[in-house]
Write a protein that holds these residues in place. Structure first.
Motif, PDB file in Angstrom:
ATOM      1  N   ALA A 207     -71.334  69.700  33.418  1.00 21.84           N
ATOM      2  CA  ALA A 207     -72.414  68.751  33.227  1.00 21.84           C
ATOM      3  C   ALA A 207     -73.719  69.500  32.981  1.00 21.84           C
ATOM      4  O   ALA A 207     -74.573  69.585  33.857  1.00 21.84           O
ATOM      5  CB  ALA A 207     -72.511  67.863  34.465  1.00 21.84           C
ATOM      6  N   SER A 208     -73.836  70.075  31.786  1.00 13.50           N
ATOM      7  CA  SER A 208     -75.109  70.704  31.437  1.00 13.50           C
ATOM      8  C   SER A 208     -75.203  70.781  29.918  1.00 13.50           C
ATOM      9  O   SER A 208     -74.185  70.776  29.220  1.00 13.50           O
ATOM     10  CB  SER A 208     -75.230  72.097  32.044  1.00 13.50           C
ATOM     11  N   TRP A 209     -76.445  70.876  29.430  1.00 16.20           N
ATOM     12  CA  TRP A 209     -76.651  70.888  27.976  1.00 16.20           C
ATOM     13  C   TRP A 209     -76.082  72.147  27.332  1.00 16.20           C
ATOM     14  O   TRP A 209     -75.708  72.144  26.170  1.00 16.20           O
ATOM     15  CB  TRP A 209     -78.144  70.733  27.655  1.00 16.20           C
ATOM     16  N   GLY A 210     -76.010  73.226  28.101  1.00 13.92           N
ATOM     17  CA  GLY A 210     -75.441  74.469  27.579  1.00 13.92           C
ATOM     18  C   GLY A 210     -74.002  74.258  27.119  1.00 13.92           C
ATOM     19  O   GLY A 210     -73.614  74.697  26.030  1.00 13.92           O
ATOM     20  N   PHE A 211     -73.216  73.565  27.916  1.00 17.23           N
ATOM     21  CA  PHE A 211     -71.815  73.303  27.571  1.00 17.23           C
ATOM     22  C   PHE A 211     -71.725  72.349  26.370  1.00 17.23           C
ATOM     23  O   PHE A 211     -70.842  72.482  25.532  1.00 17.23           O
ATOM     24  CB  PHE A 211     -71.061  72.711  28.751  1.00 17.23           C
ATOM     25  N   VAL A 212     -72.645  71.374  26.339  1.00 19.12           N
ATOM     26  CA  VAL A 212     -72.632  70.418  25.230  1.00 19.12           C
ATOM     27  C   VAL A 212     -72.908  71.165  23.925  1.00 19.12           C
ATOM     28  O   VAL A 212     -72.214  70.958  22.912  1.00 19.12           O
ATOM     29  CB  VAL A 212     -73.686  69.299  25.462  1.00 19.12           C
ATOM     30  N   ILE A 213     -73.891  72.068  23.949  1.00 24.22           N
ATOM     31  CA  ILE A 213     -74.224  72.833  22.734  1.00 24.22           C
ATOM     32  C   ILE A 213     -73.049  73.739  22.359  1.00 24.22           C
ATOM     33  O   ILE A 213     -72.685  73.862  21.187  1.00 24.22           O
ATOM     34  CB  ILE A 213     -75.522  73.647  22.944  1.00 24.22           C
ATOM     35  N   TRP A 214     -72.443  74.365  23.356  1.00 22.97           N
ATOM     36  CA  TRP A 214     -71.279  75.224  23.100  1.00 22.97           C
ATOM     37  C   TRP A 214     -70.174  74.429  22.390  1.00 22.97           C
ATOM     38  O   TRP A 214     -69.639  74.863  21.366  1.00 22.97           O
ATOM     39  CB  TRP A 214     -70.764  75.787  24.431  1.00 22.97           C
ATOM     40  N   GLY A 215     -69.875  73.234  22.921  1.00 18.03           N
ATOM     41  CA  GLY A 215     -68.844  72.390  22.308  1.00 18.03           C
ATOM     42  C   GLY A 215     -69.268  71.938  20.917  1.00 18.03           C
ATOM     43  O   GLY A 215     -68.479  71.972  19.969  1.00 18.03           O
ATOM     44  N   GLY A 216     -70.540  71.544  20.810  1.00 18.29           N
ATOM     45  CA  GLY A 216     -71.066  71.084  19.533  1.00 18.29           C
ATOM     46  C   GLY A 216     -70.974  72.169  18.458  1.00 18.29           C
ATOM     47  O   GLY A 216     -70.636  71.881  17.308  1.00 18.29           O
ATOM     48  N   LEU A 217     -71.265  73.408  18.848  1.00 21.82           N
ATOM     49  CA  LEU A 217     -71.190  74.524  17.889  1.00 21.82           C
ATOM     50  C   LEU A 217     -69.762  74.691  17.368  1.00 21.82           C
ATOM     51  O   LEU A 217     -69.548  74.846  16.166  1.00 21.82           O
ATOM     52  CB  LEU A 217     -71.643  75.823  18.563  1.00 21.82           C
ATOM     53  N   HIS A 218     -68.792  74.656  18.300  1.00 23.89           N
ATOM     54  CA  HIS A 218     -67.388  74.783  17.871  1.00 23.89           C
ATOM     55  C   HIS A 218     -67.001  73.622  16.946  1.00 23.89           C
ATOM     56  O   HIS A 218     -66.313  73.817  15.946  1.00 23.89           O
ATOM     57  CB  HIS A 218     -66.457  74.845  19.085  1.00 23.89           C
ATOM     58  N   GLY A 219     -67.473  72.414  17.301  1.00 19.98           N
ATOM     59  CA  GLY A 219     -67.193  71.252  16.456  1.00 19.98           C
ATOM     60  C   GLY A 219     -67.790  71.436  15.071  1.00 19.98           C
ATOM     61  O   GLY A 219     -67.155  71.141  14.056  1.00 19.98           O
ATOM     62  N   LEU A 220     -69.020  71.953  15.061  1.00 19.02           N
ATOM     63  CA  LEU A 220     -69.727  72.177  13.798  1.00 19.02           C
ATOM     64  C   LEU A 220     -69.010  73.231  12.945  1.00 19.02           C
ATOM     65  O   LEU A 220     -68.834  73.029  11.735  1.00 19.02           O
ATOM     66  CB  LEU A 220     -71.147  72.650  14.111  1.00 19.02           C
ATOM     67  N   TYR A 221     -68.591  74.333  13.578  1.00 24.74           N
ATOM     68  CA  TYR A 221     -67.858  75.373  12.831  1.00 24.74           C
ATOM     69  C   TYR A 221     -66.661  74.752  12.119  1.00 24.74           C
ATOM     70  O   TYR A 221     -66.424  74.983  10.943  1.00 24.74           O
ATOM     71  CB  TYR A 221     -67.307  76.454  13.776  1.00 24.74           C
ATOM     72  N   MET A 222     -65.904  73.963  12.895  1.00 27.99           N
ATOM     73  CA  MET A 222     -64.654  73.424  12.343  1.00 27.99           C
ATOM     74  C   MET A 222     -64.919  72.278  11.383  1.00 27.99           C
ATOM     75  O   MET A 222     -64.229  72.123  10.373  1.00 27.99           O
ATOM     76  CB  MET A 222     -63.730  72.983  13.479  1.00 27.99           C
ATOM     77  N   GLY A 223     -65.960  71.471  11.694  1.00 29.70           N
ATOM     78  CA  GLY A 223     -66.340  70.377  10.809  1.00 29.70           C
ATOM     79  C   GLY A 223     -66.731  70.913   9.436  1.00 29.70           C
ATOM     80  O   GLY A 223     -66.322  70.373   8.400  1.00 29.70           O
ATOM     81  N   CYS A 224     -67.498  72.005   9.431  1.00 30.89           N
ATOM     82  CA  CYS A 224     -67.928  72.600   8.151  1.00 30.89           C
ATOM     83  C   CYS A 224     -66.718  73.145   7.389  1.00 30.89           C
ATOM     84  O   CYS A 224     -66.661  73.043   6.149  1.00 30.89           O
ATOM     85  CB  CYS A 224     -68.921  73.730   8.395  1.00 30.89           C
ATOM     86  N   SER A 225     -65.770  73.716   8.150  1.00 30.60           N
ATOM     87  CA  SER A 225     -64.621  74.339   7.472  1.00 30.60           C
ATOM     88  C   SER A 225     -63.800  73.320   6.680  1.00 30.60           C
ATOM     89  O   SER A 225     -63.145  73.662   5.707  1.00 30.60           O
ATOM     90  CB  SER A 225     -63.730  75.080   8.478  1.00 30.60           C
ATOM     91  N   VAL A 226     -63.853  72.057   7.118  1.00 23.72           N
ATOM     92  CA  VAL A 226     -63.130  71.011   6.386  1.00 23.72           C
ATOM     93  C   VAL A 226     -63.641  70.952   4.937  1.00 23.72           C
ATOM     94  O   VAL A 226     -62.870  70.762   3.999  1.00 23.72           O
ATOM     95  CB  VAL A 226     -63.323  69.632   7.084  1.00 23.72           C
ATOM     96  N   PHE A 227     -64.947  71.157   4.768  1.00 26.36           N
ATOM     97  CA  PHE A 227     -65.544  71.064   3.430  1.00 26.36           C
ATOM     98  C   PHE A 227     -65.400  72.349   2.624  1.00 26.36           C
ATOM     99  O   PHE A 227     -65.197  72.308   1.420  1.00 26.36           O
ATOM    100  CB  PHE A 227     -67.035  70.693   3.548  1.00 26.36           C
ATOM    101  N   TYR A 228     -65.555  73.515   3.306  1.00 26.64           N
ATOM    102  CA  TYR A 228     -65.554  74.743   2.499  1.00 26.64           C
ATOM    103  C   TYR A 228     -64.175  75.364   2.321  1.00 26.64           C
ATOM    104  O   TYR A 228     -64.000  76.272   1.519  1.00 26.64           O
ATOM    105  CB  TYR A 228     -66.572  75.771   3.006  1.00 26.64           C
TER     106      TYR A 228
END
Lengths: 479, 367
Positions: free
Chosen positions: A328-349
């Motif tokens: 329960a902290s923003w650090g973990f949310v950002i960590w998860g969000g970054l991984h989501g973003l990495y993989m989300g972007c990979s769908v396009f490229y």
């Protein structure tokens, strides 16, 4: 009672001995009693309450789901069961985070809301057994599994001590049949279990805890360092968390194997992954499977009309939830969000990436593989900064300063003493040699008893002479 | 199963080797052999200093020093390693003895003072160096148990009976704990390092007139001078050590410090009352922490009791009209990063500055 404590070294053989000596019908009760005793030693007052609540709620909803006549009733029950479990999780773990943020928001908007700051009731292990409980209910709802009618076996499925605090997250279909299976002494299982346990102990006390000295020195006061020290500490943390967590998992798998129970393999050389998606196939495998099956897939199906955007959105949403699950902290949310973003972007490229590789004629070359591993490792390490830093400001300081100069490197390296440098270097060499020669060692284990025993002794004496002993809990304990 | 048991028997040489190594090396000299400490005590009592003295039973040494004293010291210091920098230079021309022992708890103060009482020696001034962990029930300090007889006797004199179980039990548990050490991996590591160093150095300790050297020196006045390497560190290295100290979880002896231990408070109060009643002057010293460490103490909720303990010590001093020197806060003590050896040990010069006025306080002990 962490796995690397003297108490556990006594607890495990005593539990095994009692388990071995009692009759077949009482074995489940020995394991359940041992599991409860294991938790009792953690001295977390609300832990038994949560365990009882999750166990009884999930057990009851499981039976009701099976008995429900209509789809409407089943739907109501599955949401009821999931909701009840999530409510327990939120109350026990996330209420302080929510109340703290609401308080700040109300202050920001100049609202005069009187929001009390709440403390965490239980943080240890709760995320793991709630996830297991939810997967149990969903599997019954989807008619993949039948509910377990024996309350003892069901309670043991949730509470089995080797896997509860840090996983692996087991499915009922995998674990319950093994718990119900008649126990017969198996020498190979015992030997494998003990070896795996010792190997996990080596990873934890020799590598992870010694690397932790460097990591803590920097991350607990990041502003005293800059440049290369921050980068090295971040890399050190990447290996520390891997050794710590996979070491724990090895010890859990080894402990369970004594009772002829095979838990799910949780790691497969994650830092050799060639993409972030590949990383999640190799890191915390049981958890990745869980979020893939129970969060990503339903979301992807729900958003299937949006094509790639839907898949990317589902990935980002899934990993944001994964971040919140971790803490329960923003650090973990950002960590998860970054991984989501990495993989989300990979769908396009991804399609363009393949074309580029073909054009450069580097597809399936060792060079490309090396580059992919390097990039993936650095992306994952960047995300670890938010996972490890004490707060968002510290994380941003690390990210923005890690490539600026070499100030403090000497102190960073020498701060923990020559012995630590030596221990880390030797242990990493041993780890790499063993990891790359597992098959050869297997051959030796089967054929050369003398050499095998020399290796056993060498491993044990390495742990004894290079390990960092004393109070040290596992990094994933808090989830 | 028989096969497994046989294989497990093959692992027995490992604890055997560990035990043999730790027993043979015994770097902390925890075997009940008095020759080491009596040898050191006789050198110190003869007025010489002892070089290269590390890893020994400090309580046992204090016992033999006090038993061997010919004259009562006028000023004594009761404290932990954080007060070992208080030396006779602060009290010129006065018989001075620093009885500080590492990781001291209230039981140590009382036990060591009782050694003086038993011998009929009465100092004129007692400097009590108070660390915050004195009031932490969970400070994890059990080294005082070597002096449990002396502590329990004095505890009775002070009118307490219930803070601990009987001395016999305490001693038995202490012995078990001591012998557990011979199988502990940490002690095995220390033993291996010790055996290598001993082979290199040749000698364990020796008498010297030097006041500082490459090796650590225990001065005849009971104070301690660190080894050159530790003493002559650059500020950046000191800060680095302080940082490592600050991130220890928990910080030394401050784990689970959620409230002030009432029984320790009462015991300390009664001890000071006893000293005052027996016309012994008392000074309280609060050894400062390194600025980096204090910053962590000040901001981390887990250590709020440190400030509370200082507050209470000041209240106690006020109650008994005792002068207080120092503060855990280095700013209040007027100390900088360079005034420390590491996160918790102020340098001797820094201690002297804090006790600047103490010469006159010492003079008064002669009145």
């Amino acid at each position: 009672m962490p796995f690397n404590s003297l108490k556990y070294f006594l607890f495990l053989p005593v539990t095994y001995l009692v388990f071995y000596l009692v009759g077949e019908r009482a074995r489940w009760s020995v394991l359940l009693a041992a599991s409860l005793l294991f938790y009792a030693t953690l001295n977390v007052p609300y832990l038994p309450v949560v365990l009882i609540l999750v166990t009884t709620t999930t057990y009851s909803f499981g039976i009701w789901l099976d008995q429900a006549g209509t789809l409407k009733a089943k739907r109501a029950l599955i949401w009821g069961g999931i909701g009840a479990n999530l409510l327990i999780l939120i109350v026990m773990k996330y209420l302080p985070f929510l109340s703290g943020n609401l308080k700040e928001l109300s202050a920001l908007l100049s609202l005069d809301a009187k929001i009390q700051q709440v403390r965490i009731f239980v943080a240890i292990g709760v995320s793991y057994y709630v996830f297991q409980a939810i997967s149990y209910l969903v599997d019954i709802y989807l008619e993949i599994e039948k509910p377990e009618r024996h309350f003892g076996y069901f309670a043991l499925f949730l509470a089995f001590f080797p896997k509860l605090l840090q996983g692996p997250i087991e499915r009922a279909g995998d674990l319950i049949p093994q718990l119900r299976c008649r126990y017969e002494f198996n020498y190979d299982n015992m030997r494998f279990g003990m070896l795996l346990f010792t190997w996990g102990l080596f990873k934890k006390v020799v590598i992870a805890d010694r690397l932790g000295l460097y990591v803590d020195a920097v991350y607990n006061d990041v502003h005293a360092f800059s440049g290369l020290s921050l980068l090295l500490a971040t890399y050190a943390y990447a290996f520390q968390i891997y050794m710590d967590f996979s070491g724990y998992t090895d010890m859990a798998l080894g402990s369970a194997r004594l009772f002829n129970i095979k838990l799910t393999r949780n790691f497969n050389s994650p830092y050799l992954a060639t993409s972030v998606i590949d990383f999640w196939r190799r890191w915390h495998i049981s958890f990745s499977r869980w979020i893939l099956d129970y969060i990503f897939k339903p979301l992807q199906i729900q958003w299937r009309n949006w094509n790639n955007l839907g898949t990317a959105g589902a990935l980002i949403a899934t990993f944001l939830i994964s971040g919140i699950w971790h803490g329960a902290s923003w650090g973990f949310v950002i960590w998860g969000g970054l991984h989501g973003l990495y993989m989300g972007c990979s769908v396009f490229y991804k399609p363009y990436q393949k074309k580029l590789h073909d054009a450069l004629r580097i597809e399936r070359t060792e060079f490309l593989k090396f580059c992919q591993i390097f990039v993936t490792f650095n992306l994952v390490s960047l995300a670890w900064v938010f996972f490890r830093a004490s707060n968002f400001a510290d994380a941003m300081y690390v990210v923005t300063n890690m490539l600026k100069g070499i100030y403090g490197v000497r102190y960073f390296i020498s701060s923990t003493g020559k012995f630590n440098i030596l221990a880390v270097a030797i242990s990493l060499v041993i780890f790499i040699v063993v990891s790359y020669n597992v098959t050869k060692f297997n051959f030796l284990f089967q054929n050369k008893p003398l050499f095998r025993w020399i290796l056993y002794y060498a491993l044990l004496f390495t742990i004894l002479s290079l390990g960092k002993f004393g109070e040290s809990s596992f990094l994933y304990f808090k989830f | 199963m028989t096969k497994l048991l046989k294989k497990i028997l093959l692992l027995l040489p490992i604890p055997a080797v560990v035990f043999a190594t730790t027993w043979m090396a015994d770097p902390a000299n925890i075997k009940d052999d008095d020759s080491f400490e009596t040898g050191v005590a006789s050198i110190l009592l003869s007025g010489k200093n002892v070089a290269n003295l590390v890893n020994y039973n400090e309580r046992k040494l204090q016992k033999y020093i006090i038993l061997g004293l010919l004259k009562p010291p006028e000023v004594i210091v009761l404290g932990s390693s954080r007060s070992m920098g208080i030396n006779s230079d602060i009290f010129p021309n006065i018989l001075f003895l620093n009885n500080s022992v590492s990781g001291a708890s209230i039981e140590d103060y009382i036990g060591i003072f009782n050694l003086y009482r038993i011998r009929g020696l009465k100092p004129k001034l007692v400097i009590i160096s108070l660390d915050p962990w004195i009031l932490n029930r969970y400070n994890g300090q059990d080294r005082w148990k070597y002096l449990s007889d002396e502590f329990f006797e004095m505890e009775n004199i002070l009118g307490f009976h219930s803070t601990h179980s009987t001395s016999v039990q305490e001693k038995f548990l202490y012995k078990i704990h001591i012998y557990e050490e011979f199988l502990s991996p940490e002690y095995f590591q220390q033993s291996c390092i010790y055996l290598i160093q001993k082979k290199r150095a040749g000698k364990i300790y020796w008498a010297t007139d030097k006041l500082q050297a490459e090796e650590p020196i225990k001065i005849a006045d009971g104070s301690y001078v660190y080894a050159e390497k530790f003493r002559e560190k650059q500020v950046a290295d000191i800060n680095s050590d302080a940082r490592i100290y600050a991130i220890e979880k928990p910080m030394y002896s401050l784990g689970r410090f959620n409230e002030l231990d009432k029984s320790a408070m009462q015991l300390l109060d009664s001890f000071i009352y006893y000293l005052k009643k027996n016309e012994i002057k008392v000074l309280i010293y609060l050894p400062p922490y390194h600025p980096i460490v204090y910053e962590v103490i000040n901001t981390n909720k887990a250590y709020t009791m440190v400030a509370e303990s200082e507050k209470w010590y000041r209240f106690l001093a006020n109650k008994h009209k005792i002068k207080v020197f120092g503060s855990y806060d280095p700013k209040i003590s007027n100390l900088e990063e360079s005034d420390f050896f590491d996160g918790m040990h102020p340098k001797n010069q820094a201690v002297h500055r804090m006790f600047g006025l103490c010469g006159s306080e010492g003079d008064r002990t002669n009145q």
